[in-house]
Design a protein around this motif. Structure first.
Motif, PDB file in Angstrom:
ATOM      1  N   ILE A  81       0.871  -1.180   0.000  1.00 13.39           N
ATOM      2  CA  ILE A  81       0.000   0.000   0.000  1.00 13.39           C
ATOM      3  C   ILE A  81       0.904   1.225   0.000  1.00 13.39           C
ATOM      4  CG2 ILE A  81      -1.638   1.329   1.393  1.00 13.39           C
ATOM      5  CD1 ILE A  81      -2.694  -1.383   2.436  1.00 13.39           C
ATOM      6  N   ASP A  82       0.555   2.220  -0.815  1.00 12.86           N
ATOM      7  CA  ASP A  82       1.395   3.408  -0.853  1.00 12.86           C
ATOM      8  C   ASP A  82       0.636   4.731  -0.808  1.00 12.86           C
ATOM      9  OD1 ASP A  82       0.330   3.412  -3.410  1.00 12.86           O
ATOM     10  OD2 ASP A  82       2.205   2.906  -4.401  1.00 12.86           O
ATOM     11  N   ARG A  83      -0.662   4.707  -0.890  1.00 16.49           N
ATOM     12  CA  ARG A  83      -1.435   5.948  -0.848  1.00 16.49           C
ATOM     13  C   ARG A  83      -2.669   5.770   0.021  1.00 16.49           C
ATOM     14  NH1 ARG A  83      -1.485  10.133  -5.197  1.00 16.49           N
ATOM     15  NH2 ARG A  83       0.462  10.298  -4.094  1.00 16.49           N
ATOM     16  N   TRP A  84      -2.890   6.746   0.896  1.00 14.76           N
ATOM     17  CA  TRP A  84      -4.070   6.776   1.753  1.00 14.76           C
ATOM     18  C   TRP A  84      -4.898   7.986   1.341  1.00 14.76           C
ATOM     19  CZ3 TRP A  84      -3.627   4.907   7.372  1.00 14.76           C
ATOM     20  CH2 TRP A  84      -2.646   3.923   7.494  1.00 14.76           C
ATOM     21  N   VAL A  85      -6.205   7.815   1.214  1.00 14.97           N
ATOM     22  CA  VAL A  85      -7.099   8.926   0.887  1.00 14.97           C
ATOM     23  C   VAL A  85      -8.183   8.965   1.961  1.00 14.97           C
ATOM     24  CG1 VAL A  85      -8.706   9.891  -0.802  1.00 14.97           C
ATOM     25  CG2 VAL A  85      -6.645   8.694  -1.581  1.00 14.97           C
ATOM     26  N   VAL A  86      -8.322  10.136   2.591  1.00 17.17           N
ATOM     27  CA  VAL A  86      -9.330  10.325   3.639  1.00 17.17           C
ATOM     28  C   VAL A  86     -10.306  11.386   3.155  1.00 17.17           C
ATOM     29  CG1 VAL A  86      -9.736  10.975   6.031  1.00 17.17           C
ATOM     30  CG2 VAL A  86      -7.670   9.688   5.425  1.00 17.17           C
ATOM     31  N   THR A  87     -11.578  11.005   3.031  1.00 12.10           N
ATOM     32  CA  THR A  87     -12.616  11.901   2.537  1.00 12.10           C
ATOM     33  C   THR A  87     -13.657  12.121   3.632  1.00 12.10           C
ATOM     34  OG1 THR A  87     -12.272  10.969   0.331  1.00 12.10           O
ATOM     35  CG2 THR A  87     -14.280  12.279   0.687  1.00 12.10           C
ATOM     36  N   PRO A  88     -13.667  13.310   4.256  1.00 11.91           N
ATOM     37  CA  PRO A  88     -14.660  13.596   5.286  1.00 11.91           C
ATOM     38  C   PRO A  88     -16.048  13.863   4.689  1.00 11.91           C
ATOM     39  CG  PRO A  88     -12.693  14.942   5.571  1.00 11.91           C
ATOM     40  CD  PRO A  88     -12.628  14.324   4.209  1.00 11.91           C
ATOM     41  N   TYR A  89     -17.062  13.476   5.418  1.00 11.63           N
ATOM     42  CA  TYR A  89     -18.432  13.846   5.066  1.00 11.63           C
ATOM     43  C   TYR A  89     -19.220  14.022   6.352  1.00 11.63           C
ATOM     44  CZ  TYR A  89     -19.547   8.858   5.629  1.00 11.63           C
ATOM     45  OH  TYR A  89     -19.692   7.581   6.134  1.00 11.63           O
ATOM     46  N   ARG A  90     -20.177  14.944   6.292  1.00 11.81           N
ATOM     47  CA  ARG A  90     -20.965  15.284   7.483  1.00 11.81           C
ATOM     48  C   ARG A  90     -22.018  14.211   7.760  1.00 11.81           C
ATOM     49  NH1 ARG A  90     -20.593  21.023   8.705  1.00 11.81           N
ATOM     50  NH2 ARG A  90     -22.124  20.610  10.334  1.00 11.81           N
ATOM     51  N   PRO A  99     -11.712  19.316   4.361  1.00 17.66           N
ATOM     52  CA  PRO A  99     -11.093  18.942   3.082  1.00 17.66           C
ATOM     53  C   PRO A  99     -10.623  17.488   3.045  1.00 17.66           C
ATOM     54  CG  PRO A  99      -9.834  20.678   4.206  1.00 17.66           C
ATOM     55  CD  PRO A  99     -10.958  20.318   5.085  1.00 17.66           C
ATOM     56  N   GLN A 100     -10.593  16.956   1.825  1.00 17.31           N
ATOM     57  CA  GLN A 100     -10.036  15.619   1.619  1.00 17.31           C
ATOM     58  C   GLN A 100      -8.530  15.674   1.847  1.00 17.31           C
ATOM     59  OE1 GLN A 100      -9.554  13.861  -2.428  1.00 17.31           O
ATOM     60  NE2 GLN A 100     -10.980  12.306  -1.666  1.00 17.31           N
ATOM     61  N   TRP A 101      -7.984  14.571   2.360  1.00 22.45           N
ATOM     62  CA  TRP A 101      -6.548  14.514   2.617  1.00 22.45           C
ATOM     63  C   TRP A 101      -5.981  13.265   1.963  1.00 22.45           C
ATOM     64  CZ3 TRP A 101      -3.553  12.116   7.033  1.00 22.45           C
ATOM     65  CH2 TRP A 101      -2.239  12.606   7.084  1.00 22.45           C
ATOM     66  N   TYR A 120      -1.498   5.053  13.684  1.00 21.70           N
ATOM     67  CA  TYR A 120      -1.324   5.620  12.353  1.00 21.70           C
ATOM     68  C   TYR A 120      -2.210   6.847  12.198  1.00 21.70           C
ATOM     69  CZ  TYR A 120       1.778   2.307  10.138  1.00 21.70           C
ATOM     70  OH  TYR A 120       2.878   1.576   9.772  1.00 21.70           O
ATOM     71  N   ARG A 121      -1.618   7.915  11.708  1.00 21.85           N
ATOM     72  CA  ARG A 121      -2.382   9.146  11.533  1.00 21.85           C
ATOM     73  C   ARG A 121      -3.304   9.021  10.337  1.00 21.85           C
ATOM     74  NH1 ARG A 121       1.246  13.617   8.772  1.00 21.85           N
ATOM     75  NH2 ARG A 121       2.225  12.310   7.211  1.00 21.85           N
ATOM     76  N   ILE A 122      -4.498   9.595  10.503  1.00 24.12           N
ATOM     77  CA  ILE A 122      -5.450   9.565   9.405  1.00 24.12           C
ATOM     78  C   ILE A 122      -5.957  10.956   9.030  1.00 24.12           C
ATOM     79  CG2 ILE A 122      -6.222   7.210   9.853  1.00 24.12           C
ATOM     80  CD1 ILE A 122      -8.828   8.588  10.974  1.00 24.12           C
ATOM     81  N   TYR A 123      -5.580  11.984   9.801  1.00 24.50           N
ATOM     82  CA  TYR A 123      -6.025  13.335   9.450  1.00 24.50           C
ATOM     83  C   TYR A 123      -5.091  14.354  10.084  1.00 24.50           C
ATOM     84  CZ  TYR A 123      -9.546  16.310   7.367  1.00 24.50           C
ATOM     85  OH  TYR A 123     -10.196  17.185   6.541  1.00 24.50           O
ATOM     86  N   PRO A 124      -4.705  15.391   9.316  1.00 23.84           N
ATOM     87  CA  PRO A 124      -3.698  16.329   9.803  1.00 23.84           C
ATOM     88  C   PRO A 124      -4.262  17.367  10.774  1.00 23.84           C
ATOM     89  CG  PRO A 124      -4.344  16.946   7.598  1.00 23.84           C
ATOM     90  CD  PRO A 124      -5.067  15.659   7.926  1.00 23.84           C
ATOM     91  N   LEU A 125      -3.442  17.747  11.725  1.00 20.69           N
ATOM     92  CA  LEU A 125      -3.800  18.745  12.729  1.00 20.69           C
ATOM     93  C   LEU A 125      -4.220  20.068  12.093  1.00 20.69           C
ATOM     94  CD1 LEU A 125      -3.907  19.650  15.713  1.00 20.69           C
ATOM     95  CD2 LEU A 125      -1.495  20.275  15.490  1.00 20.69           C
ATOM     96  N   GLU A 126      -3.504  20.503  11.061  1.00 23.05           N
ATOM     97  CA  GLU A 126      -3.792  21.818  10.474  1.00 23.05           C
ATOM     98  C   GLU A 126      -5.186  21.915   9.863  1.00 23.05           C
ATOM     99  OE1 GLU A 126      -1.104  19.582   7.513  1.00 23.05           O
ATOM    100  OE2 GLU A 126      -1.120  19.946   9.664  1.00 23.05           O
ATOM    101  N   PHE A 127      -5.790  20.776   9.472  1.00 20.36           N
ATOM    102  CA  PHE A 127      -7.145  20.819   8.915  1.00 20.36           C
ATOM    103  C   PHE A 127      -8.208  21.067   9.989  1.00 20.36           C
ATOM    104  CE2 PHE A 127      -6.709  18.409   4.611  1.00 20.36           C
ATOM    105  CZ  PHE A 127      -5.725  19.301   4.234  1.00 20.36           C
TER     106      PHE A 127
END
Length: 186
Positions: A81-90, A99-101, A120-127
């Motif tokens: 595995i080499d890419r992680w995509v995190v898509t938030p939704y309400r 935003p998507q990360w 493992y991190r799944i979402y950045p602090l700055e978002f």
């Protein structure tokens, strides 16, 4: 009447063939394996005013299984595995999501086995300081203008992408991870 019966029989047969056509999200990749994610431990409540690091999942595993349950595995079916995509939704009725990360993170999953992942991190602090979560900060009123609530509920849909050793594309089945964001630690 004689002509209507063959038409109905033909339509019924076509519908039966179409409905039995198979089709599964597991078939969407060219690899002979599919990957699933299981979240076993995480903290769903996030105080964005006290959060000092990226959001992480304490324990999760990625499991590889063959598409043919009777089939044998080989090292060529191992996955990188080499890419992680995190898509938030309400999930609280609001329409504006974080935003998507997308980020590159390498994880090795043996064919027919699993990879245990800790912290493992799944979402950045700055978002956490961007709209819509920024509305919850005291300097922005502390209330989500869409819902009128002092918290925002979002799921972070996680999907991972990679390749088998033999070069075939593979991705995990997307999994939602529910979070409740708020700001109490002003």
């Amino acid at each position: 009447m004689k002509r209507i019966t063959p038409v109905f029989v033909t339509l019924a047969l076509a519908l039966t063939v179409w409905s039995c056509g198979g089709g599964s999200s597991l078939d969407d990749t060219e690899a002979k394996v599919f990957l699933t994610i299981e979240i076993t431990n995480y903290t769903p409540d996030v105080d964005i005013c006290l959060q000092a690091s990226d959001i992480a999942v304490e324990q999760m595993s990625v499991t590889s299984a063959t598409k043919d349950p009777e089939g044998a595995t080989s090292p060529n079916m191992d996955v990188q595995i080499d890419r992680w995509v995190v898509t938030p939704y309400r999930t609280d009725g609001g329409s504006v999501s974080s935003p998507q990360w997308t980020y590159d993170q390498t994880v090795y999953v043996p064919a027919g086995g699993n990879a245990a992942l800790d912290n493992y991190r799944i979402y950045p602090l700055e978002f956490l300081s961007e709209i819509p979560l920024a509305y919850l900060l005291p300097e922005n009123g502390g209330v989500d203008p869409e819902t009128g609530n002092t918290n925002i509920r979002q799921s972070l849909e996680l999907q991972m992408f990679g390749r088998t050793v033999s070069g075939k594309s593979v991705s995990t089945i997307p999994i939602p991870i529910a979070f409740n964001f708020f700001c109490l630690g002003q």
